[in-house]
Design an enzyme around this catalytic site. Structure first.
Site, PDB file in Angstrom:
ATOM      1  N   CYS A  20      29.747 -23.582 -42.656  1.00 34.44           N
ATOM      2  CA  CYS A  20      28.654 -22.615 -42.801  1.00 34.44           C
ATOM      3  C   CYS A  20      28.969 -21.447 -41.868  1.00 34.44           C
ATOM      4  CB  CYS A  20      27.284 -23.238 -42.540  1.00 34.44           C
ATOM      5  SG  CYS A  20      26.951 -23.685 -40.817  1.00 34.44           S
ATOM      6  N   ARG A  26      23.507 -25.911 -40.999  1.00 32.59           N
ATOM      7  CA  ARG A  26      23.861 -26.491 -42.295  1.00 32.59           C
ATOM      8  C   ARG A  26      25.118 -27.357 -42.268  1.00 32.59           C
ATOM      9  NH1 ARG A  26      23.759 -20.942 -45.552  1.00 32.59           N
ATOM     10  NH2 ARG A  26      24.488 -20.258 -43.491  1.00 32.59           N
TER      11      ARG A  26
END
Length: 203
Positions: A20, A26
């Protein structure tokens, strides 16, 4: 199809990389959840899942709101430290799973050969959702992951492309709690299909 990781060195394992931007929300969520599931399938560490960021907050732990959701889902971020994505890290992976299509493009710019083994997490879940196990199931983890990557890549262009909304995992950093919830839900909805496809054929 190896990115030059442990399978290319004659080891039966495989390397999966999640990507990410900051490597604090994430991609660590994806990393730790997928690692736990693949440890259950293949045994601890046989498939190594690590993460990195295209604009990493190097040395930082996982962002607290994302961490709470990861732990609520039953996973741990113990020992996690953010790191920057490099061409060497990309080249050593057998499979790269990104949060968004933009990240997939950045990975390919960094190491063009990686385009063939790089997918967004949700894209891979879609590509393998109705892929018969016999189309890719193989013996050891390295062979299995490479065969899955090849089979999934072969389906690109044969299915209607996902919209960005359906392909990407939303970036929750410095946003309200509902966006973190959406991020978690998007990862967790894709995880079962991806983990099952990457897991042992007899698992």
């Amino acid at each position: 199809m190896s990115g030059g990781g442990p399978t290319g060195a004659g080891v039966a394992g495989a390397r999966v990389l999640t990507v990410c931007t900051g490597n604090i929300c994430r991609s660590p969520f994806m990393e730790r959840a997928l690692q736990a599931e693949l440890d259950r399938s293949w045994g601890p560490g046989v498939v190594e899942v690590r993460s990195a960021g295209t604009g990493a907050m190097v040395g930082e732990p996982m962002n607290p709101p994302a961490l709470r959701l990861l732990e609520a889902a039953g996973y741990s971020a113990d020992g996690f430290v953010a790191r920057a994505l490099t061409p060497e890290i990309v080249a050593s992976a057998d499979l790269v799973l990104t949060a968004t299509r933009r990240h997939r493009g950045l990975v390919a710019q960094m190491h063009p050969r990686a385009l063939r083994y790089t997918f967004t997490l949700r894209e891979l879940a879609d590509l393998v959702s109705d892929l018969p196990r016999e189309a890719y199931a193989a013996g050891d983890a390295g062979e299995h992951v490479r065969a899955l990557v090849q089979a999934a890549a072969g389906r690109r262009g044969l299915r209607p492309p996902l919209s960005d909304e359906d392909a990407d995992v939303v970036d929750p950093y410095r946003r309200e709690a509902v966006v973190f919830d959406t991020m978690s839900a998007q990862v967790m909805s894709a995880l079962p299909q991806v983990a099952a496809a990457l897991g042992r054929a007899d698992g």
